[in-house]
Design a protein around this motif. Structure first.
Motif, PDB file in Angstrom:
ATOM      1  N   PRO A 151       9.362   3.073 -12.292  1.00  0.00           N
ATOM      2  CA  PRO A 151       8.361   4.080 -11.894  1.00  0.00           C
ATOM      3  C   PRO A 151       6.914   3.622 -12.067  1.00  0.00           C
ATOM      4  O   PRO A 151       6.040   4.098 -11.352  1.00  0.00           O
ATOM      5  CB  PRO A 151       8.666   5.263 -12.824  1.00  0.00           C
ATOM      6  N   ASP A 152       6.656   2.694 -12.984  1.00  0.00           N
ATOM      7  CA  ASP A 152       5.273   2.234 -13.145  1.00  0.00           C
ATOM      8  C   ASP A 152       4.994   0.964 -12.337  1.00  0.00           C
ATOM      9  O   ASP A 152       3.927   0.384 -12.465  1.00  0.00           O
ATOM     10  CB  ASP A 152       4.923   2.021 -14.628  1.00  0.00           C
ATOM     11  N   TRP A 165      -6.730  -0.091  -7.345  1.00  0.00           N
ATOM     12  CA  TRP A 165      -6.688  -0.317  -8.806  1.00  0.00           C
ATOM     13  C   TRP A 165      -5.292  -0.010  -9.345  1.00  0.00           C
ATOM     14  O   TRP A 165      -4.741  -0.738 -10.180  1.00  0.00           O
ATOM     15  CB  TRP A 165      -7.744   0.582  -9.466  1.00  0.00           C
ATOM     16  N   SER A 166      -4.722   1.067  -8.818  1.00  0.00           N
ATOM     17  CA  SER A 166      -3.390   1.488  -9.248  1.00  0.00           C
ATOM     18  C   SER A 166      -2.343   0.419  -8.897  1.00  0.00           C
ATOM     19  O   SER A 166      -1.402   0.171  -9.657  1.00  0.00           O
ATOM     20  CB  SER A 166      -3.099   2.830  -8.577  1.00  0.00           C
ATOM     21  N   GLY A 201       0.817  -1.212   0.000  1.00  0.00           N
ATOM     22  CA  GLY A 201       0.000   0.000   0.000  1.00  0.00           C
ATOM     23  C   GLY A 201       0.850   1.261   0.000  1.00  0.00           C
ATOM     24  O   GLY A 201       0.461   2.277  -0.570  1.00  0.00           O
ATOM     25  N   PRO A 235      10.620   7.918  -6.972  1.00  0.00           N
ATOM     26  CA  PRO A 235      10.020   8.937  -7.825  1.00  0.00           C
ATOM     27  C   PRO A 235       8.646   9.383  -7.346  1.00  0.00           C
ATOM     28  O   PRO A 235       8.063  10.304  -7.898  1.00  0.00           O
ATOM     29  CB  PRO A 235       9.892   8.226  -9.172  1.00  0.00           C
ATOM     30  N   HIS A 236       8.090   8.706  -6.322  1.00  0.00           N
ATOM     31  CA  HIS A 236       6.681   8.958  -5.969  1.00  0.00           C
ATOM     32  C   HIS A 236       6.536   9.703  -4.648  1.00  0.00           C
ATOM     33  O   HIS A 236       5.811  10.679  -4.569  1.00  0.00           O
ATOM     34  CB  HIS A 236       5.896   7.653  -5.980  1.00  0.00           C
ATOM     35  N   TRP A 237       7.194   9.257  -3.592  1.00  0.00           N
ATOM     36  CA  TRP A 237       7.112   9.957  -2.309  1.00  0.00           C
ATOM     37  C   TRP A 237       8.229   9.453  -1.418  1.00  0.00           C
ATOM     38  O   TRP A 237       8.758   8.368  -1.627  1.00  0.00           O
ATOM     39  CB  TRP A 237       5.758   9.737  -1.627  1.00  0.00           C
ATOM     40  N   ARG A 271      -2.723  -2.430 -11.376  1.00  0.00           N
ATOM     41  CA  ARG A 271      -2.135  -2.074 -12.669  1.00  0.00           C
ATOM     42  C   ARG A 271      -0.611  -2.143 -12.598  1.00  0.00           C
ATOM     43  O   ARG A 271       0.051  -2.603 -13.525  1.00  0.00           O
ATOM     44  CB  ARG A 271      -2.604  -0.678 -13.078  1.00  0.00           C
ATOM     45  N   ARG A 322       3.652   1.401  -1.456  1.00  0.00           N
ATOM     46  CA  ARG A 322       4.358   1.353  -2.745  1.00  0.00           C
ATOM     47  C   ARG A 322       5.872   1.399  -2.567  1.00  0.00           C
ATOM     48  O   ARG A 322       6.563   2.207  -3.200  1.00  0.00           O
ATOM     49  CB  ARG A 322       3.859   2.473  -3.662  1.00  0.00           C
ATOM     50  N   MET A 342       5.415   8.494 -17.939  1.00  0.00           N
ATOM     51  CA  MET A 342       5.391   7.930 -16.571  1.00  0.00           C
ATOM     52  C   MET A 342       3.952   7.614 -16.175  1.00  0.00           C
ATOM     53  O   MET A 342       3.030   8.377 -16.393  1.00  0.00           O
ATOM     54  CB  MET A 342       6.041   8.963 -15.635  1.00  0.00           C
ATOM     55  N   ALA A 343       3.792   6.448 -15.625  1.00  0.00           N
ATOM     56  CA  ALA A 343       2.460   5.980 -15.264  1.00  0.00           C
ATOM     57  C   ALA A 343       1.911   6.778 -14.085  1.00  0.00           C
ATOM     58  O   ALA A 343       2.664   7.311 -13.287  1.00  0.00           O
ATOM     59  CB  ALA A 343       2.524   4.513 -14.893  1.00  0.00           C
ATOM     60  N   PRO A 400      -1.521   7.768  -1.729  1.00  0.00           N
ATOM     61  CA  PRO A 400      -2.279   8.465  -0.672  1.00  0.00           C
ATOM     62  C   PRO A 400      -1.404   9.273   0.280  1.00  0.00           C
ATOM     63  O   PRO A 400      -1.171   8.890   1.421  1.00  0.00           O
ATOM     64  CB  PRO A 400      -2.973   7.310   0.060  1.00  0.00           C
ATOM     65  N   VAL A 401      -0.930  10.407  -0.196  1.00  0.00           N
ATOM     66  CA  VAL A 401      -0.092  11.291   0.611  1.00  0.00           C
ATOM     67  C   VAL A 401      -0.919  12.503   1.013  1.00  0.00           C
ATOM     68  O   VAL A 401      -1.638  13.073   0.194  1.00  0.00           O
ATOM     69  CB  VAL A 401       1.139  11.754  -0.194  1.00  0.00           C
ATOM     70  N   SER A 402      -0.848  12.908   2.303  1.00  0.00           N
ATOM     71  CA  SER A 402      -1.503  14.165   2.674  1.00  0.00           C
ATOM     72  C   SER A 402      -0.495  15.106   3.298  1.00  0.00           C
ATOM     73  O   SER A 402       0.455  14.682   3.959  1.00  0.00           O
ATOM     74  CB  SER A 402      -2.678  13.936   3.619  1.00  0.00           C
ATOM     75  N   LEU A 423       6.878   0.076  -8.621  1.00  0.00           N
ATOM     76  CA  LEU A 423       6.970   0.512  -7.223  1.00  0.00           C
ATOM     77  C   LEU A 423       6.198  -0.406  -6.274  1.00  0.00           C
ATOM     78  O   LEU A 423       5.272   0.003  -5.574  1.00  0.00           O
ATOM     79  CB  LEU A 423       6.519   1.974  -7.099  1.00  0.00           C
ATOM     80  N   GLU A 465      -9.408   3.562  -6.107  1.00  0.00           N
ATOM     81  CA  GLU A 465      -8.480   3.931  -7.177  1.00  0.00           C
ATOM     82  C   GLU A 465      -7.044   3.580  -6.796  1.00  0.00           C
ATOM     83  O   GLU A 465      -6.239   3.201  -7.650  1.00  0.00           O
ATOM     84  CB  GLU A 465      -8.615   5.415  -7.507  1.00  0.00           C
ATOM     85  N   MET A 466      -6.711   3.720  -5.487  1.00  0.00           N
ATOM     86  CA  MET A 466      -5.375   3.338  -5.043  1.00  0.00           C
ATOM     87  C   MET A 466      -5.156   1.836  -5.230  1.00  0.00           C
ATOM     88  O   MET A 466      -4.104   1.398  -5.656  1.00  0.00           O
ATOM     89  CB  MET A 466      -5.177   3.707  -3.575  1.00  0.00           C
ATOM     90  N   TYR A 472       1.473   9.650   5.223  1.00  0.00           N
ATOM     91  CA  TYR A 472       1.178   8.660   4.198  1.00  0.00           C
ATOM     92  C   TYR A 472       0.096   7.728   4.709  1.00  0.00           C
ATOM     93  O   TYR A 472       0.178   7.229   5.823  1.00  0.00           O
ATOM     94  CB  TYR A 472       2.423   7.845   3.822  1.00  0.00           C
ATOM     95  N   GLY A 473      -0.888   7.484   3.880  1.00  0.00           N
ATOM     96  CA  GLY A 473      -1.905   6.490   4.236  1.00  0.00           C
ATOM     97  C   GLY A 473      -2.879   6.973   5.280  1.00  0.00           C
ATOM     98  O   GLY A 473      -3.342   6.206   6.113  1.00  0.00           O
ATOM     99  N   ASN A 483       0.570   6.696 -10.688  1.00  0.00           N
ATOM    100  CA  ASN A 483       0.347   5.898  -9.494  1.00  0.00           C
ATOM    101  C   ASN A 483      -0.516   6.727  -8.566  1.00  0.00           C
ATOM    102  O   ASN A 483      -0.227   7.898  -8.346  1.00  0.00           O
ATOM    103  CB  ASN A 483       1.676   5.550  -8.824  1.00  0.00           C
ATOM    104  N   VAL A 484      -1.558   6.136  -8.027  1.00  0.00           N
ATOM    105  CA  VAL A 484      -2.410   6.856  -7.087  1.00  0.00           C
ATOM    106  C   VAL A 484      -1.804   6.658  -5.701  1.00  0.00           C
ATOM    107  O   VAL A 484      -1.819   5.556  -5.155  1.00  0.00           O
ATOM    108  CB  VAL A 484      -3.864   6.348  -7.149  1.00  0.00           C
TER     109      VAL A 484
END
Lengths: 408, 90
Positions: A167-168, A234-235, A107, A207-209, A238, A109, B1-2, B7-9, A170, A231-232, A219-220, B4-5
């Motif tokens: 990056p796609d 689903w991501s 979760g 590359p994401h966080w 994918r 990633r 770049m894909a 969940p960061v706040s 993670l 959606e998370m 996070y989370g 990615n969803v």
């Protein structure tokens, strides 16, 4: 001399080592930065070798002696969130204890690397190989790759870090190797040069966080049903599918650089010109390769499909190979109680939409380390042929039960 | 770049939504009893207590969940937990 042979001659150094030692070399070559370690047979020597590497100054990493496997994974998660390449190893009950945090790693990633040395789960207590531990983590979202040689164990850890950190993708990964059959068995292994590995696997840069005290984030956090929870998920699904494409590219790149190709999501042999396919993973599959060689010499028309990547599942690849076959034989080294072999049922589900759908017959064999030899796999093949002509009436049949001892 | 969803706040008021709607009991400060010791401010886990224009503690009811920690810690019992929905809604 072929290009491949010359590459093998010039690069790396050869040693005769166990698969656990090979995995530790892979983690060292991947320059992992944090190793949370908790011992469990038959994994323990992996983290012992890593402790050696660190102590001798051959690996610059933080070694954290944690109090449980749950903490080992929690520490790996912490390390990965700040952008460190994290690695740990476990087996059996240890992996089961990690289960909750395995979901967290997905979760969040985080492309954490882990070696799972497959061992039966208790009770009754068994330290010997089967795949129940890893298969029970099937729906966590971890990428799961099964290997069947010491060399493949080393190479796969390097390849899977690259896949996981794409990056796609993670997502975290586990390289699963059979307890004792690989973990404690010595075999010749080529240990690549650090420079070659460095040019293949660059340092991890999220590359994401990432967790950064100078730019704090949460996070989370809590999400309500109308927010993006679905959606998370689903991501993640994918991203898991994307991992299969990345592995395909990366195993080709690895083969060009290091001269070794172990297959991608699957490894196949004689699949094109055979009436039947035999499917298995781990060392059962390499044993099946020998059995099939003998069967073919005896005039049987059978090919091999080794499932390397269990999640994401290579359904499309198998469907393609299955077209026109008379039957598919699947040998599972684990069981989904009340249903049958997990490989057999996943494979059947994949084939359901195929126009040309051969019968599938599953067998459960080798639980708790019971030896499955070439002659057993040949017997399984012959029994499967009979069942296919008579009609298959269940997901999987149990092979090699001591029926007299249990009174059936 | 894909895409990615992820969940960061960011750490800001209301990162988890308007949590004041969770409240069943509302802390109400009696300024006659309040000695401005600021223990309520110190203990509030949601950081919804700040200094009001009159120099007394002030509670942001948009995010106060009504946990009652402030009332429990108040040394002069100046904070009363009043049930919501009894003619005193905001």
């Amino acid at each position: 001399m072929t290009a491949q042979a010359s590459r093998l001659a010039e690069g790396g150094r050869w040693d005769i080592i166990t698969a656990n030692h090979a995995v530790a070399h892979a983690a060292r070559l991947a320059r992992v930065q944090v190793v949370p370690a908790y011992p469990i047979t038959p994994q323990t020597t992996i983290v012992e070798y890593l402790a050696d590497f660190i102590e001798r100054g051959e690996l610059d990493a933080r070694y954290i002696r944690v109090e449980s496997e749950h903490s080992a994974m929690a520490a790996a998660i912490g390390a990965s969130t700040v952008g460190a390449r994290a690695f740990t190893a476990t087996a059996s009950q240890g992996l089961l204890l990690m289960h909750e945090v395995l979901h967290w790693a997905v979760g969040a990633r985080l492309p954490i690397g882990m070696a799972v040395v497959n061992r039966a789960v208790g009770p009754p207590w068994s330290i010997h190989v089967d795949h129940q531990d890893a298969i029970s983590q099937r729906d966590t979202g971890w990428l799961q790759l099964f290997v069947s040689s010491n060399q493949e164990a080393l190479d796969s850890v390097l390849m899977m870090y690259k896949v996981a950190e794409s990056p796609d993708v993670l997502l975290p990964f586990m390289v699963c190797l059979d307890g004792f059959v690989l973990s404690h068995t010595y075999a010749p292994v080529n240990i690549p040069d650090q420079g070659d590995v460095d040019s293949f696997l660059p340092p991890y840069d999220p590359p994401h966080w990432r967790m950064d005290p100078d730019a704090p984030i949460t996070y989370g956090n809590l999400v309500m049903p109308d927010q993006l929870y679905m959606e998370m998920r689903w991501s993640i699904d994918r991203a898991s599918r994307a991992a299969k494409d990345r592995l395909k590219e990366i195993s080709t790149e690895f083969a060009e650089k290091f001269g070794r190709y172990h297959g991608s999501a699957i490894y196949e042999r004689w699949s094109q010109d055979s009436d039947y396919l035999m499917v298995a993973s781990g060392t059962l599959a390499s044993e099946a390769e020998v059995a099939i060689e003998e069967l073919r010499r005896e005039g049987e028309s059978v090919g091999l499909v080794k499932i390397r990547l269990y999640r994401p599942f290579p359904g499309e690849e198998i469907t393609e190979l299955a077209a026109g076959k008379k039957g598919i034989i699947v040998v599972d080294r684990s069981v989904s109680f009340g249903h049958g072999g997990p490989l057999a049922s996943d494979l059947r589900a994949s084939l359901y939409h195929a126009e040309d759908r051969p019968p599938v017959v599953g067998f459960i064999a080798g639980l708790g380390g019971r030896d499955v030899r070439v002659r057993d796999l040949k017997a399984i093949f012959r029994s499967a042929k009979r069942k296919i002509s008579e009609g298959v009436d269940r997901v999987s049949y149990w092979y090699g039960l001591k029926v007299r001892e249990v009174g059936e | 770049m894909a895409t990615n969803v992820i969940p960061v706040s960011l750490p800001e008021a209301g990162a988890s939504g308007e949590t004041g709607i969770w409240r069943v009991f509302r802390p109400v400060i009696n300024k006659e009893k309040c000695v401005k010791c600021w223990l309520c401010w110190l203990y509030c886990q949601e950081e919804v207590i700040s200094e009001g224009a009159d120099g007394f503690p002030e509670i942001d009811y948009t995010y106060c969940k009504g946990c009652g920690m402030c009332a429990n810690e108040c040394p002069t019992k100046a904070i009363e937990m009043v049930p919501e929905g009894r003619g005193n809604s905001l």
